[in-house]
Each structure stands twice: as C-alpha cells, then as structure tokens.
Design an enzyme around this catalytic site. Structure first.
Site, PDB file in Angstrom:
ATOM      1  N   LYS A  18       0.848  -1.198   0.000  1.00  0.00           N
ATOM      2  CA  LYS A  18       0.000   0.000   0.000  1.00  0.00           C
ATOM      3  C   LYS A  18       0.882   1.246   0.000  1.00  0.00           C
ATOM      4  O   LYS A  18       1.682   1.462   0.922  1.00  0.00           O
ATOM      5  CB  LYS A  18      -0.909   0.012   1.226  1.00  0.00           C
ATOM      6  N   ARG A  32       2.847  -1.949  11.038  1.00  0.00           N
ATOM      7  CA  ARG A  32       3.837  -2.132  12.108  1.00  0.00           C
ATOM      8  C   ARG A  32       3.929  -3.532  12.708  1.00  0.00           C
ATOM      9  O   ARG A  32       5.034  -3.945  13.092  1.00  0.00           O
ATOM     10  CB  ARG A  32       3.616  -1.066  13.192  1.00  0.00           C
ATOM     11  N   ASP A  48      -3.235   4.243  -2.215  1.00  0.00           N
ATOM     12  CA  ASP A  48      -4.135   4.740  -1.167  1.00  0.00           C
ATOM     13  C   ASP A  48      -4.083   6.267  -1.124  1.00  0.00           C
ATOM     14  O   ASP A  48      -3.481   6.844  -0.220  1.00  0.00           O
ATOM     15  CB  ASP A  48      -3.698   4.112   0.176  1.00  0.00           C
ATOM     16  N   LYS A 108      -7.023   8.125  -1.604  1.00  0.00           N
ATOM     17  CA  LYS A 108      -8.349   8.565  -1.110  1.00  0.00           C
ATOM     18  C   LYS A 108      -8.817   9.832  -1.840  1.00  0.00           C
ATOM     19  O   LYS A 108      -9.019  10.887  -1.230  1.00  0.00           O
ATOM     20  CB  LYS A 108      -8.322   8.808   0.402  1.00  0.00           C
TER      21      LYS A 108
HETATM   22  O1  C5P Z   1       1.002   0.065  11.176  1.00  0.00           O
HETATM   23  P1  C5P Z   1      -0.466  -0.218  11.011  1.00  0.00           P
HETATM   24  O2  C5P Z   1      -0.784  -1.681  10.844  1.00  0.00           O
HETATM   25  O3  C5P Z   1      -1.302   0.456  12.079  1.00  0.00           O
HETATM   26  O4  C5P Z   1      -0.823   0.481   9.612  1.00  0.00           O
HETATM   27  C1  C5P Z   1      -2.137   0.540   9.150  1.00  0.00           C
HETATM   28  C2  C5P Z   1      -2.188   1.307   7.869  1.00  0.00           C
HETATM   29  O5  C5P Z   1      -3.550   1.470   7.507  1.00  0.00           O
HETATM   30  C3  C5P Z   1      -1.589   2.712   7.898  1.00  0.00           C
HETATM   31  O6  C5P Z   1      -1.084   2.984   6.586  1.00  0.00           O
HETATM   32  C4  C5P Z   1      -2.771   3.598   8.193  1.00  0.00           C
HETATM   33  O7  C5P Z   1      -2.637   4.888   7.689  1.00  0.00           O
HETATM   34  C5  C5P Z   1      -3.868   2.855   7.432  1.00  0.00           C
HETATM   35  N1  C5P Z   1      -5.221   3.112   7.899  1.00  0.00           N
HETATM   36  C6  C5P Z   1      -5.634   2.912   9.212  1.00  0.00           C
HETATM   37  N2  C5P Z   1      -6.929   3.154   9.567  1.00  0.00           N
HETATM   38  C7  C5P Z   1      -7.777   3.586   8.649  1.00  0.00           C
HETATM   39  C8  C5P Z   1      -7.393   3.771   7.346  1.00  0.00           C
HETATM   40  C9  C5P Z   1      -6.076   3.531   6.995  1.00  0.00           C
HETATM   41  O8  C5P Z   1      -4.853   2.492  10.057  1.00  0.00           O
HETATM   42  N3  C5P Z   1      -9.016   3.784   8.986  1.00  0.00           N
END
Ligand code: C5P
Length: 243
Positions: free
Chosen positions: A36, A218, A63, A65
């Site tokens: 992504k 992460r 992504d 949006k």
């Molecule tokens: O590191 P982590 O698993 O939290 O990353 C989640 C990803 O999904 C990040 O790129 C974050 O910006 C994205 N995201 C999110 N919640 C949302 C939409 C996108 O955590 N509602």
C-alpha cells in the site's frame, strides 16, 4: 503459500524514502501480495515507487483517497489505471455522482486499452472520526449508521468495495452481501503491540467478520523477523478462510 491467500495481505509501506521502500519490498514480497502506497510515499517518490514494486513482481494498492469534483476524481482514477495499480480508493463522502463517473471513465479506459480493471474501493468514515467529528461538520448521525449508508452508496455506484474498520466489517457484510470487498486496517495479530490503533481485531477475527483483505504495517515492520511475521499472518488468514 497460495497466491489466493497472499493477495489478502497488504503491507502498509509507510516510509518516506525510495530506498527504504525498496528494501521492504525485496524483504517481504514472498509473503505479501500487495504493497500500500499512501500520500506520504507517493508525494515524495511519485510513480517511480509504483514501478519499483511492480518490477519486484508485486502489486500496488494506491491509497490516495481521492475526494473532489466528479470529473477530477474520474481523471485521476484513469491515471491510476495507467500506472497499473491493482487497487485504488476514493472517499465515499464525495458522493454517488463522483463514484459513478469514476466507474464509467475507468470502464471506458480499460475497455479501450484492454488494461486490467483495478479494484475500486471507497473509504466510508475514517476510523479516526467519532460522532463528535461528524457533528462538527454537520452530520448528526451515529458513525455506524453512516458507515453502512456510505457502503451501500458505494456499492450502488458500481464500486467493488470499501476500506473499513474490522469492527464494522460484519455490519457492512450484512448490508452489502457477498462479493463486496471489505479491506480492513486496524488489524493486530496476538504477537504484536497495539501501537496507536484502538479498535483492533486479530487477522482471524477480521476475516470471520467478513474482511476480504487486511492492511497491516507495524506488526510486520516492527517484528524481529518481518518475513516470518507476515508468514504467520498468512497462516492465520488461511485458517480463518477454511473455518
Ligand atoms: O502500522 P499499522 O498496521 O497500524 O498500519 C495501518 C495502515 O492502515 C496505515 O497505513 C494507516 O494509515 C492505514 N489506515 C488505518 N486506519 C484507517 C485507514 C487507513 O490504520 N481507517
């Protein structure tokens, strides 16, 4: 691991350097189907980062949006098709006309060029938004009601699915039926820390609730062995799909 399962794991490439992004793609592509690319990395590196991911044999979820007047979003979406991304997204709050025009232009472009049609997703309500956030902009409705309303609008406009919290996946699945894609961030395997995510689910819970693919950052990037962490998540997805 079966390609069908690998395509359900999307790694959030939340970095700002091309070289760092490439290191992650090289390290993870075996266990990760899609990478992504969000606003930070795309603003910094542009289409070159997408070409790099594709060179390594992986696919891209762009992504960005999009949320603008219908013509502008539709034209941007056609540019995303030209880049060969597998998934791109818009904000459903841009409205039905914006989404319908995007579907029409993407369909026309892909038919004319024989390019594969990307999966088109819409964000319903950002998971960072609360009832208070909605009230501030004049929407006096519960978040869940808005999520379902926007998911139905997205489906009616001809989009393929939504990006949503795993906590909303079951509601959306019930409202939109099978065959509608639900891509969920906010997923935390039991071996990982919560970081700043609050309303989380495990990969198995997210799939059981109706998620079709998971965006995970992460829990993979912070693991001692990121490729192994991604492999464990794939196994959990595979188990959840058969049970
Ligand atoms: O590191 P982590 O698993 O939290 O990353 C989640 C990803 O999904 C990040 O790129 C974050 O910006 C994205 N995201 C999110 N919640 C949302 C939409 C996108 O955590 N509602």
């Amino acid at each position: 691991m079966k390609q069908e399962v690998r395509e359900r794991l999307i790694f959030a490439l939340d970095v700002d350097e091309f070289s760092v992004a490439e290191k992650w793609v090289q390290q993870l592509h075996e266990n990760v189907g899609l990478f992504k690319v969000g606003k930070q990395l795309f603003t910094r590196c542009g289409p070159a980062v997408i070409e790099m991911i594709q060179r390594h044999g992986s696919d891209v979820f762009l992504d960005l949006k999009y949320h603008d007047i219908p013509n502008t979003v539709a034209k941007a979406a056609v540019e995303a098709c030209k880049l060969g991304v597998k998934i791109f997204n818009v904000h459903a709050l841009g409205g039905a006309e914006m989404m319908r025009k995007t579907v029409a232009e993407v369909d026309a472009y892909c038919a004319a060029t024989k390019a594969p049609k990307p999966q088109m997703l819409a964000v319903t309500i950002l998971t960072s938004s609360t009832a208070e956030t909605l009230r501030e902009v004049g929407i006096d409705r519960p978040v869940e009601e808005m999520v379902v309303r926007l998911a139905k609008l997205t489906q009616a406009a001809g989009f393929d699915g939504v990006v949503a919290s795993p906590k909303e996946a079951a509601l959306i699945r019930a409202a939109c039926g099978d065959g509608f894609a639900i891509v969920t961030p906010g997923v935390r395997p039991s071996f990982a820390s919560l970081d700043d995510q609050k309303r989380v689910a495990t990969p198995a819970e997210a799939i059981a609730a109706g998620a079709t693919a998971l965006v995970i950052g992460r829990p993979i990037s912070a693991a001692t062995d990121p490729l192994e962490a991604a492999g464990k998540i794939l196994l959990e997805i595979e188990d959840a799909l058969v049970s």
